[in-house]
Design an enzyme around this catalytic site. Structure first.
Site, PDB file in Angstrom:
ATOM      1  N   GLY A   1       1.086  -1.614   0.075  1.00 57.68           N
ATOM      2  CA  GLY A   1       0.065  -0.325  -0.007  1.00 57.68           C
ATOM      3  C   GLY A   1       0.435   1.378   0.257  1.00 57.68           C
ATOM      4  O   GLY A   1       0.391   2.288   0.426  1.00 57.68           O
TER       5      GLY A   1
ATOM      6  N   HIS B   1       0.514   1.528 -13.196  1.00 58.56           N
ATOM      7  CA  HIS B   1       1.831   0.039 -13.140  1.00 58.56           C
ATOM      8  C   HIS B   1       2.882   0.917 -13.032  1.00 58.56           C
ATOM      9  O   HIS B   1       3.534   2.034 -13.874  1.00 58.56           O
ATOM     10  CB  HIS B   1       0.796  -0.124 -14.871  1.00 58.56           C
ATOM     11  CG  HIS B   1       1.626  -1.158 -15.783  1.00 58.56           C
ATOM     12  ND1 HIS B   1       1.679  -2.803 -15.243  1.00 58.56           N
ATOM     13  CD2 HIS B   1       2.739  -1.159 -16.603  1.00 58.56           C
ATOM     14  CE1 HIS B   1       2.216  -3.138 -16.015  1.00 58.56           C
ATOM     15  NE2 HIS B   1       3.295  -3.132 -16.216  1.00 58.56           N
TER      16      HIS B   1
HETATM   17  N1  LIG Z   1       0.478  -1.205  -9.349  1.00 61.88           N
HETATM   18  C1  LIG Z   1       2.213  -1.593  -8.828  1.00 61.88           C
HETATM   19  O1  LIG Z   1       2.423  -1.950  -7.066  1.00 61.88           O
HETATM   20  C2  LIG Z   1       3.558  -2.023  -6.639  1.00 61.88           C
HETATM   21  C3  LIG Z   1       3.117  -2.037  -5.157  1.00 61.88           C
HETATM   22  O2  LIG Z   1       2.158  -1.169  -4.787  1.00 61.88           O
HETATM   23  P1  LIG Z   1       1.941  -0.611  -3.308  1.00 61.88           P
HETATM   24  O3  LIG Z   1       1.167  -1.958  -2.778  1.00 61.88           O
HETATM   25  O4  LIG Z   1       3.151  -1.484  -2.373  1.00 61.88           O
HETATM   26  O5  LIG Z   1       0.868   0.373  -3.694  1.00 61.88           O
HETATM   27  C4  LIG Z   1       3.416  -0.996  -7.005  1.00 61.88           C
HETATM   28  O6  LIG Z   1       4.906  -0.375  -7.946  1.00 61.88           O
HETATM   29  C5  LIG Z   1       2.668  -0.718  -8.159  1.00 61.88           C
HETATM   30  O7  LIG Z   1       3.443   0.190  -9.424  1.00 61.88           O
END
Ligand SMILES: N[C@@H]1O[C@H](COP(=O)(O)O)[C@@H](O)[C@H]1O
Ligand SMILES: Nc1nc2ccc(CNc3ccc(C(=O)NCCCC(=O)O)cc3)cc2c(=O)[nH]1
Length: 204
Positions: A11, A110
């Site tokens: 998150g 992404h």
């Molecule tokens: N959508 C992709 O998922 C990864 C993890 O995101 P988070 O759980 O730390 O927000 C991030 O690198 C994002 O680009």
């Protein structure tokens, strides 16, 4: 505008959205009213709780089909009168019916410069392709994965000796600005998706 955020893990993108939407100076024009995770006990749920945002866990293993899982998420979003959905590290492919219900109102981030390196392990794909820059893309969500109209992109250099982890870390430093930027534009009507032409319309 009322925002619902779907997560599956740490998150960090959710945290960026929380920090900006809860800072009046950011003039985001929206507030996060619910966070839904398909996994329990993930850091993202703690981040939401610390920020006083209601959370729900919807385990995809509790459902016979992808569509039923998606519709369970949809009913929570409806109940909370959500206007815009953000996928923040959400790792489940969403079915056509759900995407159609939220088309033009659902954003994803992404960790690559789409249309390059779609799917999972985007950072690894970039390293293996030997490209010298990468970055992140904020886009509207279409049924065709990672193929929606692009709202924001930010670039980072790829450095010699980079690993998936060092590159992911560098990309995350620009994600934290990109996602709120894209959400703000959509929440304030600066841009919208024309559903008939599938083109972005910018209000200048
Ligand atoms: N959508 C992709 O998922 C990864 C993890 O995101 P988070 O759980 O730390 O927000 C991030 O690198 C994002 O680009
Ligand atoms: N229909 C639609 N749904 C999505 C769901 C998540 C994400 C986030 N980025 C993602 C892109 C790819 C995947 C993926 O291929 N995961 C392995 C299979 C997991 C599973 O079985 O579900 C997950 C998230 C983007 C989309 C999208 O562009 N369109």
């Amino acid at each position: 505008k009322r925002v619902g955020v779907l997560i599956s893990g740490s998150g960090t993108n959710l945290q960026a959205l929380i920090d900006k939407t809860q800072d009046p100076a950011s003039n985001m024009g929206c507030e996060i009213v619910v966070v839904i995770s398909n996994k329990k006990d993930v850091e993202g749920l703690k981040r939401a709780e610390r920020a006083g945002i209601p959370t729900k866990v919807v385990s995809h293993t509790d459902f016979k089909s992808r569509e039923e899982f998606d519709m369970a998420c949809h009913s929570i979003l409806e109940t909370e009168r959500v206007d815009i959905v953000c996928l923040a590290g959400f790792m489940r492919i969403l079915s056509g019916p759900f995407v159609r219900l939220w088309r033009g109102r659902m954003l994803n981030i992404h960790p690559a410069l789409l249309p390059l390196f779609k799917g999972t392990h985007a950072q690894k794909q970039a390293l293996e392709a030997g490209v010298r820059i990468s970055g992140c893309t904020v886009h509207f969500v279409e049924e065709d994965v990672d193929a929606g109209a692009i709202l924001v992109q930010k670039i980072v250099p790829i450095k010699h000796g980079d690993t998936e982890e060092t590159l992911q870390e560098r990309i995350k430093t620009v994600e934290r600005d990109a996602f709120p930027e894209g959400l703000k534009m959509v929440a304030n009507g600066v841009v919208y998706l024309d559903l008939s032409t599938n083109r972005l319309v910018w209000r200048d």
